[in-house]
Design a protein around this motif. Structure first.
Motif, PDB file in Angstrom:
ATOM      1  N   SER A   1      -1.645  -0.431   9.313  1.00 37.88           N
ATOM      2  CA  SER A   1      -2.644  -0.880  10.277  1.00 37.88           C
ATOM      3  C   SER A   1      -2.066  -0.785  11.685  1.00 37.88           C
ATOM      4  O   SER A   1      -0.849  -0.822  11.866  1.00 37.88           O
ATOM      5  CB  SER A   1      -3.073  -2.323  10.010  1.00 37.88           C
ATOM      6  OG  SER A   1      -3.649  -2.458   8.739  1.00 37.88           O
ATOM      7  N   SER A   2      -2.951  -0.680  12.668  1.00 35.83           N
ATOM      8  CA  SER A   2      -2.499  -0.629  14.055  1.00 35.83           C
ATOM      9  C   SER A   2      -3.574  -1.211  14.970  1.00 35.83           C
ATOM     10  O   SER A   2      -4.766  -0.997  14.752  1.00 35.83           O
ATOM     11  CB  SER A   2      -2.209   0.817  14.471  1.00 35.83           C
ATOM     12  OG  SER A   2      -1.836   0.878  15.846  1.00 35.83           O
TER      13      SER A   2
ATOM     14  N   VAL B   1      -3.569   7.256  18.352  1.00 34.84           N
ATOM     15  CA  VAL B   1      -2.932   6.189  17.586  1.00 34.84           C
ATOM     16  C   VAL B   1      -2.150   6.834  16.449  1.00 34.84           C
ATOM     17  O   VAL B   1      -2.672   7.710  15.752  1.00 34.84           O
ATOM     18  CB  VAL B   1      -3.966   5.195  17.013  1.00 34.84           C
ATOM     19  CG1 VAL B   1      -3.286   4.186  16.091  1.00 34.84           C
ATOM     20  CG2 VAL B   1      -4.695   4.472  18.133  1.00 34.84           C
ATOM     21  N   LEU B   2      -0.886   6.406  16.259  1.00 36.59           N
ATOM     22  CA  LEU B   2      -0.069   6.916  15.172  1.00 36.59           C
ATOM     23  C   LEU B   2       0.113   5.820  14.135  1.00 36.59           C
ATOM     24  O   LEU B   2       0.605   4.731  14.445  1.00 36.59           O
ATOM     25  CB  LEU B   2       1.296   7.374  15.691  1.00 36.59           C
ATOM     26  CG  LEU B   2       2.285   7.870  14.620  1.00 36.59           C
ATOM     27  CD1 LEU B   2       1.705   9.080  13.887  1.00 36.59           C
ATOM     28  CD2 LEU B   2       3.625   8.207  15.247  1.00 36.59           C
ATOM     29  N   LEU B   3      -0.297   6.106  12.912  1.00 40.85           N
ATOM     30  CA  LEU B   3      -0.136   5.184  11.800  1.00 40.85           C
ATOM     31  C   LEU B   3       1.034   5.679  10.951  1.00 40.85           C
ATOM     32  O   LEU B   3       0.897   6.637  10.197  1.00 40.85           O
ATOM     33  CB  LEU B   3      -1.414   5.111  10.964  1.00 40.85           C
ATOM     34  CG  LEU B   3      -2.648   4.556  11.685  1.00 40.85           C
ATOM     35  CD1 LEU B   3      -3.905   4.868  10.900  1.00 40.85           C
ATOM     36  CD2 LEU B   3      -2.514   3.059  11.890  1.00 40.85           C
ATOM     37  N   LYS B   4       2.197   5.040  11.083  1.00 41.76           N
ATOM     38  CA  LYS B   4       3.383   5.440  10.327  1.00 41.76           C
ATOM     39  C   LYS B   4       3.408   4.712   8.993  1.00 41.76           C
ATOM     40  O   LYS B   4       3.176   3.505   8.939  1.00 41.76           O
ATOM     41  CB  LYS B   4       4.661   5.122  11.116  1.00 41.76           C
ATOM     42  CG  LYS B   4       4.840   5.966  12.363  1.00 41.76           C
ATOM     43  CD  LYS B   4       6.168   5.643  13.018  1.00 41.76           C
ATOM     44  CE  LYS B   4       6.412   6.496  14.253  1.00 41.76           C
ATOM     45  NZ  LYS B   4       7.708   6.176  14.904  1.00 41.76           N
ATOM     46  N   VAL B   5       3.701   5.430   7.941  1.00 43.22           N
ATOM     47  CA  VAL B   5       3.758   4.850   6.605  1.00 43.22           C
ATOM     48  C   VAL B   5       5.211   4.633   6.217  1.00 43.22           C
ATOM     49  O   VAL B   5       6.055   5.509   6.429  1.00 43.22           O
ATOM     50  CB  VAL B   5       3.049   5.763   5.582  1.00 43.22           C
ATOM     51  CG1 VAL B   5       3.137   5.179   4.179  1.00 43.22           C
ATOM     52  CG2 VAL B   5       1.586   5.955   5.985  1.00 43.22           C
TER      53      VAL B   5
ATOM     54  N   ALA C   1      -8.144  13.566  12.761  1.00 41.48           N
ATOM     55  CA  ALA C   1      -6.899  13.030  12.200  1.00 41.48           C
ATOM     56  C   ALA C   1      -5.986  14.175  11.810  1.00 41.48           C
ATOM     57  O   ALA C   1      -6.447  15.229  11.365  1.00 41.48           O
ATOM     58  CB  ALA C   1      -7.197  12.160  10.985  1.00 41.48           C
ATOM     59  N   GLU C   2      -4.684  13.971  12.000  1.00 40.70           N
ATOM     60  CA  GLU C   2      -3.678  14.909  11.523  1.00 40.70           C
ATOM     61  C   GLU C   2      -2.767  14.157  10.571  1.00 40.70           C
ATOM     62  O   GLU C   2      -2.083  13.211  10.962  1.00 40.70           O
ATOM     63  CB  GLU C   2      -2.872  15.512  12.670  1.00 40.70           C
ATOM     64  CG  GLU C   2      -1.891  16.572  12.184  1.00 40.70           C
ATOM     65  CD  GLU C   2      -1.147  17.236  13.325  1.00 40.70           C
ATOM     66  OE1 GLU C   2      -1.259  18.463  13.476  1.00 40.70           O
ATOM     67  OE2 GLU C   2      -0.449  16.517  14.070  1.00 40.70           O
ATOM     68  N   ILE C   3      -2.760  14.578   9.312  1.00 39.25           N
ATOM     69  CA  ILE C   3      -1.982  13.922   8.265  1.00 39.25           C
ATOM     70  C   ILE C   3      -0.650  14.644   8.117  1.00 39.25           C
ATOM     71  O   ILE C   3      -0.615  15.872   7.974  1.00 39.25           O
ATOM     72  CB  ILE C   3      -2.750  13.943   6.933  1.00 39.25           C
ATOM     73  CG1 ILE C   3      -4.133  13.307   7.121  1.00 39.25           C
ATOM     74  CG2 ILE C   3      -1.967  13.235   5.842  1.00 39.25           C
ATOM     75  CD1 ILE C   3      -5.118  13.661   6.041  1.00 39.25           C
ATOM     76  N   VAL C   4       0.444  13.897   8.149  1.00 35.95           N
ATOM     77  CA  VAL C   4       1.784  14.473   8.012  1.00 35.95           C
ATOM     78  C   VAL C   4       2.329  14.067   6.649  1.00 35.95           C
ATOM     79  O   VAL C   4       2.463  12.872   6.350  1.00 35.95           O
ATOM     80  CB  VAL C   4       2.727  13.987   9.130  1.00 35.95           C
ATOM     81  CG1 VAL C   4       4.095  14.652   8.982  1.00 35.95           C
ATOM     82  CG2 VAL C   4       2.129  14.275  10.501  1.00 35.95           C
TER      83      VAL C   4
ATOM     84  N   SER D   1      -1.845  10.792  12.510  1.00 35.67           N
ATOM     85  CA  SER D   1      -2.081  10.731  13.942  1.00 35.67           C
ATOM     86  C   SER D   1      -3.577  10.856  14.194  1.00 35.67           C
ATOM     87  O   SER D   1      -4.211  11.808  13.734  1.00 35.67           O
ATOM     88  CB  SER D   1      -1.330  11.855  14.660  1.00 35.67           C
ATOM     89  OG  SER D   1      -1.587  11.827  16.052  1.00 35.67           O
ATOM     90  N   LEU D   2      -4.147   9.895  14.929  1.00 36.43           N
ATOM     91  CA  LEU D   2      -5.589   9.854  15.162  1.00 36.43           C
ATOM     92  C   LEU D   2      -5.917  10.123  16.619  1.00 36.43           C
ATOM     93  O   LEU D   2      -5.194   9.690  17.528  1.00 36.43           O
ATOM     94  CB  LEU D   2      -6.155   8.477  14.793  1.00 36.43           C
ATOM     95  CG  LEU D   2      -5.898   7.975  13.379  1.00 36.43           C
ATOM     96  CD1 LEU D   2      -6.465   6.567  13.231  1.00 36.43           C
ATOM     97  CD2 LEU D   2      -6.519   8.912  12.355  1.00 36.43           C
TER      98      LEU D   2
END
Length: 253
Positions: free
Chosen positions: A142-143, A152-156, A180-183, A220-221
């Protein structure tokens, strides 16, 4: 298994606060709102956090005699919980189980009474225990989102389970997600155009990941700015395992 972070914003003339609780295995209790009056509190709770399975009633800044608490759920249904107890400062009642394990609370009313044990000097808070997400979805990260945030970067956290689908869910204010860009863990990326408007509590449609189930480093959103006057929001990254289909191969991490 999943990281949980809770962001809280009290409404109806109360101070705004934020609390965080990390890592599964611990109960996540979050204060919903608070306000004090002589006889009855009527507090509207904007859906800022999530769905709850239990609540606790707590008196703060002093003690209070509580007759009952009336809770209104999303959809308009209400339930009144009889208390009839003098609550000492910071000593909560036993947890009260809600009708389901994923209930959204929209309002609560607290009726106070008089007691020979002492005056009503405290304010009553409801603490909500977060319940599991319906449909097998779980919160991965969450962010908070500020009014000027465009990205916004959501790091897992490393070691999170593989997932086959993702969703994004907003709380607090209306969010407009553009893409969104999923890494993935192996460094490969998947770009997704979303262009969704998320009202508080709403989520995007499921995003299928390329391959079977993948380990995720982060997402990354790209967002549009919050509406003028908005005070802030939160966005959750939800993950779900995917049923394996015939002929589908498991990708590397």
């Amino acid at each position: 298994m999943w990281k949980k972070i809770i962001a809280f914003a009290g409404m109806v003339g109360v101070a705004v606060a934020t609390s965080t609780s990390a890592m599964a295995g611990k109960d996540d209790w979050a204060p919903l709102a608070e306000e004090g009056r002589d006889r009855i509190d009527s507090v509207v709770v904007k859906p800022r956090i999530g769905r709850f399975e239990k609540i606790k009633i707590v008196s703060v800044y002093g003690s209070a005699y509580v007759r009952n608490v009336k809770v209104t759920f999303r959809g308009g249904k209400t339930r009144t919980y009889r208390v009839e107890k003098f609550l000492q400062n910071r000593k909560p009642l036993n947890a009260i189980k809600l009708p389901s394990v994923s209930t959204v609370i929209t309002k609560f009313e607290v009726e106070y009474g008089n007691s020979r044990k002492g005056p009503n000097t405290g304010l009553v808070i409801l603490n909500g225990l977060l319940g599991p997400e319906p449909g097998g979805w779980e919160v991965m990260e969450s962010s908070n989102v500020g009014g000027d945030d465009r990205e916004v970067l959501l790091k897992v956290l490393p070691g999170e389970d593989r997932v086959g689908q993702l969703r994004l869910r907003g709380w607090g204010e209306t969010l407009r997600v553009r893409s969104a860009e999923i890494v993935f863990n192996n460094g490969k990326r998947q770009r997704v155009r979303i262009r969704d408007r998320l009202e508080p509590g709403e989520a995007t449609d499921p995003i299928d990941l390329k391959g079977y189930e993948r380990g995720i480093k982060g997402v990354s959103l790209r967002l549009r700015q919050l509406e003028k006057g908005a005070s802030g929001a939160r966005i959750d990254l939800l993950g779900k395992r995917a049923p394996r289909r015939r002929g589908q191969r498991r990708r590397d991490r």
